[in-house]
Design a protein around this motif. Structure first.
Motif, PDB file in Angstrom:
ATOM      1  N   SER A   1       0.857  -1.174   0.000  1.00  0.00           N
ATOM      2  CA  SER A   1       0.000   0.000   0.000  1.00  0.00           C
ATOM      3  C   SER A   1       0.890   1.219   0.000  1.00  0.00           C
ATOM      4  O   SER A   1       2.069   1.142   0.314  1.00  0.00           O
ATOM      5  CB  SER A   1      -0.864   0.020   1.243  1.00  0.00           C
ATOM      6  N   ILE A   2       0.308   2.357  -0.315  1.00  0.00           N
ATOM      7  CA  ILE A   2       1.136   3.545  -0.225  1.00  0.00           C
ATOM      8  C   ILE A   2       1.532   3.690   1.231  1.00  0.00           C
ATOM      9  O   ILE A   2       0.734   3.620   2.133  1.00  0.00           O
ATOM     10  CB  ILE A   2       0.439   4.821  -0.737  1.00  0.00           C
ATOM     11  N   GLY A   3       2.765   3.836   1.445  1.00  0.00           N
ATOM     12  CA  GLY A   3       3.242   4.074   2.794  1.00  0.00           C
ATOM     13  C   GLY A   3       3.370   2.819   3.627  1.00  0.00           C
ATOM     14  O   GLY A   3       3.906   2.879   4.713  1.00  0.00           O
TER      15      GLY A   3
ATOM     16  N   GLU B   1      -3.283   9.111   7.104  1.00  0.00           N
ATOM     17  CA  GLU B   1      -3.850  10.204   6.310  1.00  0.00           C
ATOM     18  C   GLU B   1      -3.512  11.552   6.949  1.00  0.00           C
ATOM     19  O   GLU B   1      -3.095  12.492   6.273  1.00  0.00           O
ATOM     20  CB  GLU B   1      -5.372  10.054   6.270  1.00  0.00           C
ATOM     21  N   GLN B   2      -3.656  11.560   8.254  1.00  0.00           N
ATOM     22  CA  GLN B   2      -3.360  12.775   8.998  1.00  0.00           C
ATOM     23  C   GLN B   2      -1.905  13.206   8.751  1.00  0.00           C
ATOM     24  O   GLN B   2      -1.614  14.365   8.496  1.00  0.00           O
ATOM     25  CB  GLN B   2      -3.557  12.460  10.478  1.00  0.00           C
ATOM     26  N   HIS B   3      -1.042  12.226   8.786  1.00  0.00           N
ATOM     27  CA  HIS B   3       0.378  12.508   8.609  1.00  0.00           C
ATOM     28  C   HIS B   3       0.668  13.080   7.218  1.00  0.00           C
ATOM     29  O   HIS B   3       1.389  14.067   7.065  1.00  0.00           O
ATOM     30  CB  HIS B   3       1.188  11.231   8.829  1.00  0.00           C
ATOM     31  N   ILE B   4       0.084  12.442   6.187  1.00  0.00           N
ATOM     32  CA  ILE B   4       0.343  12.891   4.809  1.00  0.00           C
ATOM     33  C   ILE B   4      -0.143  14.326   4.613  1.00  0.00           C
ATOM     34  O   ILE B   4       0.555  15.168   4.056  1.00  0.00           O
ATOM     35  CB  ILE B   4      -0.351  11.954   3.791  1.00  0.00           C
ATOM     36  N   ILE B   5      -1.344  14.596   5.102  1.00  0.00           N
ATOM     37  CA  ILE B   5      -1.897  15.932   4.876  1.00  0.00           C
ATOM     38  C   ILE B   5      -1.117  16.985   5.657  1.00  0.00           C
ATOM     39  O   ILE B   5      -0.755  18.036   5.134  1.00  0.00           O
ATOM     40  CB  ILE B   5      -3.403  15.961   5.249  1.00  0.00           C
ATOM     41  N   ARG B   6      -0.819  16.662   6.899  1.00  0.00           N
ATOM     42  CA  ARG B   6      -0.028  17.587   7.720  1.00  0.00           C
ATOM     43  C   ARG B   6       1.318  17.880   7.056  1.00  0.00           C
ATOM     44  O   ARG B   6       1.755  19.018   6.968  1.00  0.00           O
ATOM     45  CB  ARG B   6       0.287  16.950   9.082  1.00  0.00           C
TER      46      ARG B   6
ATOM     47  N   GLU C   1     -12.959  18.499   4.254  1.00  0.00           N
ATOM     48  CA  GLU C   1     -13.643  17.505   5.099  1.00  0.00           C
ATOM     49  C   GLU C   1     -12.645  16.671   5.882  1.00  0.00           C
ATOM     50  O   GLU C   1     -12.799  16.419   7.066  1.00  0.00           O
ATOM     51  CB  GLU C   1     -14.516  16.592   4.231  1.00  0.00           C
ATOM     52  N   LYS C   2     -11.594  16.252   5.163  1.00  0.00           N
ATOM     53  CA  LYS C   2     -10.588  15.410   5.830  1.00  0.00           C
ATOM     54  C   LYS C   2      -9.888  16.188   6.942  1.00  0.00           C
ATOM     55  O   LYS C   2      -9.660  15.662   8.029  1.00  0.00           O
ATOM     56  CB  LYS C   2      -9.554  14.891   4.815  1.00  0.00           C
ATOM     57  N   MET C   3      -9.586  17.425   6.647  1.00  0.00           N
ATOM     58  CA  MET C   3      -8.887  18.214   7.666  1.00  0.00           C
ATOM     59  C   MET C   3      -9.764  18.369   8.909  1.00  0.00           C
ATOM     60  O   MET C   3      -9.280  18.293  10.037  1.00  0.00           O
ATOM     61  CB  MET C   3      -8.484  19.585   7.103  1.00  0.00           C
ATOM     62  N   LYS C   4     -11.078  18.537   8.671  1.00  0.00           N
ATOM     63  CA  LYS C   4     -12.003  18.687   9.793  1.00  0.00           C
ATOM     64  C   LYS C   4     -12.071  17.379  10.579  1.00  0.00           C
ATOM     65  O   LYS C   4     -11.917  17.331  11.798  1.00  0.00           O
ATOM     66  CB  LYS C   4     -13.396  19.032   9.242  1.00  0.00           C
ATOM     67  N   LYS C   5     -12.272  16.281   9.814  1.00  0.00           N
ATOM     68  CA  LYS C   5     -12.416  14.971  10.439  1.00  0.00           C
ATOM     69  C   LYS C   5     -11.142  14.567  11.202  1.00  0.00           C
ATOM     70  O   LYS C   5     -11.185  13.988  12.275  1.00  0.00           O
ATOM     71  CB  LYS C   5     -12.698  13.926   9.336  1.00  0.00           C
ATOM     72  N   LEU C   6      -9.989  14.916  10.616  1.00  0.00           N
ATOM     73  CA  LEU C   6      -8.725  14.486  11.222  1.00  0.00           C
ATOM     74  C   LEU C   6      -8.171  15.540  12.188  1.00  0.00           C
ATOM     75  O   LEU C   6      -7.048  15.418  12.703  1.00  0.00           O
ATOM     76  CB  LEU C   6      -7.675  14.217  10.130  1.00  0.00           C
ATOM     77  N   ASN C   7      -8.995  16.569  12.389  1.00  0.00           N
ATOM     78  CA  ASN C   7      -8.609  17.599  13.355  1.00  0.00           C
ATOM     79  C   ASN C   7      -7.287  18.295  12.996  1.00  0.00           C
ATOM     80  O   ASN C   7      -6.425  18.501  13.842  1.00  0.00           O
ATOM     81  CB  ASN C   7      -8.521  16.953  14.749  1.00  0.00           C
ATOM     82  N   ILE C   8      -7.144  18.627  11.699  1.00  0.00           N
ATOM     83  CA  ILE C   8      -5.937  19.356  11.279  1.00  0.00           C
ATOM     84  C   ILE C   8      -6.343  20.797  11.045  1.00  0.00           C
ATOM     85  O   ILE C   8      -7.235  21.074  10.237  1.00  0.00           O
ATOM     86  CB  ILE C   8      -5.371  18.785   9.956  1.00  0.00           C
TER      87      ILE C   8
END
Ligand SMILES: Nc1ncnc2c1ncn2[C@@H]1O[C@H](COP(=O)(O)OP(=O)(O)OP(=O)(O)O)[C@@H](O)[C@H]1O
Ligand SMILES: [Mg+2]
Length: 471
Positions: free
Chosen positions: A402-404, A425-430, A456-463
């Protein structure tokens, strides 16, 4: 004859230097007293030949010279000065009737002339302009060298992370000096590359860079390898052998993996460093050696000292300046750039096509531990170029399926699949937001996701963008 030497390396760079050359003592005395009072650093010479000894291409001042002098006249002197550095301002002090000659001299590069007799005030303006001009020339040169060095360093030491930038600045700063440097860092972080860069940016760059891997020389022959031997020094010594240290004379001696050196040899090395001479095996005659010392270690030397495997006095001799190279996992911003450049170079070498892997795959680089550091990355980039299949397939073969390959952080390889994925996911986006200083548009493009999904992802992942580290 009054004669004071200018120390061009002295700690008073603000006071401009003036060299006065005149065979007439009265003029030398009055002029130098007056200029001294005006705050200049003065050096006087009664003849041009002795004055030439004080002039080097980096001379930071101005020359005031008489024209008619025994031995070397002012015109020939001016030519010699300009041959040393054509940007040194020379002001001629001409006698009555010498003016046409002075005009000729100006055509060939003298800065100005003043006709004798003159009041000191008469030359002040010209002198100050000349000093200002010289200052600018010296500053511009320093700047150009700095820029050129930065360029060389940037093309050799890839990476723009804050720690890499700091490392490059330290290298540029320390390279031209003679101080011993200790380069430390994990395996594959680029210690040898850094040592070579220091040598190449030093004044010894036209001499040898002698690299000795202390872990690779057998203990039985180490002494002869390092110090050399005379013919017949021991059974099998059929010829004189010049050792590595002597080989580095006037150049740079790079002692790699220094902590592997046996203690007895460390004592001998210490003596060489302190006395700057070696004695070949089988000889009693010391030979002077002049080398710049750079050492490298992937081990913490104070620990080796505590374990009594490394001499503390040797450590103090070699660590005047320490350069620490951060492991790759602590400068992940550098990963994509390094991968891309290594892959591009490999593609060129192997004559293979290379296309930058799609952004969604880059996470694999971040998740990897990189215990082999840049060497491992280089190797993987080369393999990527050589493998067959599409980007995803090749990537999977290098980094797992898988990726990563699971969680972003090796420490987080626990928990449910959903938790690990969320974390990843949180790590990649951050990481993407940090690299692009919070620029959402660039992150959308890189990760190839629409703005709504990213929001949406940022909200969900609290970023939150405002919690992204400033770089
Ligand atoms: N910042 C960098 N930019 C470009 N290439 C690099 C960089 N850092 C390391 N390399 C490359 O990675 C490889 C390993 O570097 P080097 O041999 O200097 O590491 P090292 O720290 O001496 O490793 P070891 O401890 O294993 O001897 C070399 O091919 C080197 O050119
Ligand atoms: Mg090495």
């Amino acid at each position: 004859m009054p004669h004071s030497k200018i120390d061009t390396t002295s700690a008073k760079p603000q006071t401009a230097q003036v060299i006065i050359v005149d065979d007439e003592e009265a003029l030398r005395v009055s002029l130098s007293q007056w200029l001294d009072l005006s705050g200049y650093t003065i050096c006087v010479h009664a003849d041009a030949i002795s004055a030439l000894e004080d002039i080097t291409p980096d001379f930071a001042g101005v020359i005031l010279t008489d024209v008619k002098m025994p031995k070397l006249d002012g015109i020939a002197f001016t030519k010699s000065v300009l041959a040393i550095d054509r940007d040194i301002p020379v002001i001629l002090m001409t006698g009555h009737g010498d003016v046409p000659m002075a005009v000729e001299a100006m055509k060939s590069g003298a800065y100005d002339f003043v006709e004798k007799p003159f009041e000191p005030n008469d030359i002040l303006e010209s002198l100050e302009r000349a000093i200002e001009k010289r200052k600018l020339v010296i500053e511009n040169r320093a700047l150009r060298t700095q820029i050129a060095q930065q360029g060389t360093l940037d093309s050799r030491l890839i990476g723009n992370s804050p720690s890499m930038r700091a490392l490059k600045a330290e290298i540029a700063n320390i390279a031209p000096t003679e101080v011993p440097v200790l380069v430390s860092g994990e395996t594959g972080t680029g210690k040898e590359l850094v040592a070579r860069a220091i040598h190449d940016l030093s004044t010894r760059n036209d001499r040898r860079f002698v690299a000795v891997n202390c872990a690779a020389i057998p203990e039985s022959t180490a002494e002869s390898e390092l110090f050399g031997h005379e013919k017949g020094a021991f059974t099998g010594a059929t010829n004189r052998r010049i050792g590595w240290i002597e080989h580095a004379d006037n150049g740079t001696l790079f002692l790699d993996e220094l902590s592997s050196m046996p203690l007895a040899l460390q004592a001998k090395l210490l003596r060489v460093i302190e006395q700057r001479e070696i004695v070949r095996l089988g000889s009693n005659t010391p030979v002077k050696v002049n080398f710049r010392l750079i050492c490298a270690t992937n081990e913490d030397l104070p620990t080796a000292v505590a374990d009594k495997r490394f001499r503390e006095d040797l450590l103090f001799r070699i660590n005047t300046f320490e350069l620490q190279i951060a492991p790759l996992r602590q400068r992940k911003d550098d990963l994509p750039l390094l991968f891309d450049i290594f892959a591009e170079r490999a593609a060129e070498n192997f004559d293979r096509p290379y296309e930058k892997p799609p952004a969604k795959l880059w996470g694999g680089l971040l998740a990897h531990e990189w215990s082999g550091n840049v060497r491992e990355l280089k190797n993987l980039a080369e393999r990527y170029v050589l493998l067959t299949g599409n980007a995803e397939e090749r990537w999977a073969r290098l980094f797992g399926n898988s990726i990563g390959n699971g969680a972003a952080d090796p420490a987080d390889k626990t928990g449910s699949l959903a938790d690990q994925l969320r974390h990843f996911e949180q790590h990649i986006i951050r990481d993407a937001l940090t690299r692009h200083n919070g620029n959402v548009k660039t992150v959308m493009d890189e990760l190839d996701i629409p703005r709504r999904t990213l929001n949406e992802k940022m909200k969900k992942l609290n970023i939150r963008r405002d919690t992204i580290e400033e770089r």
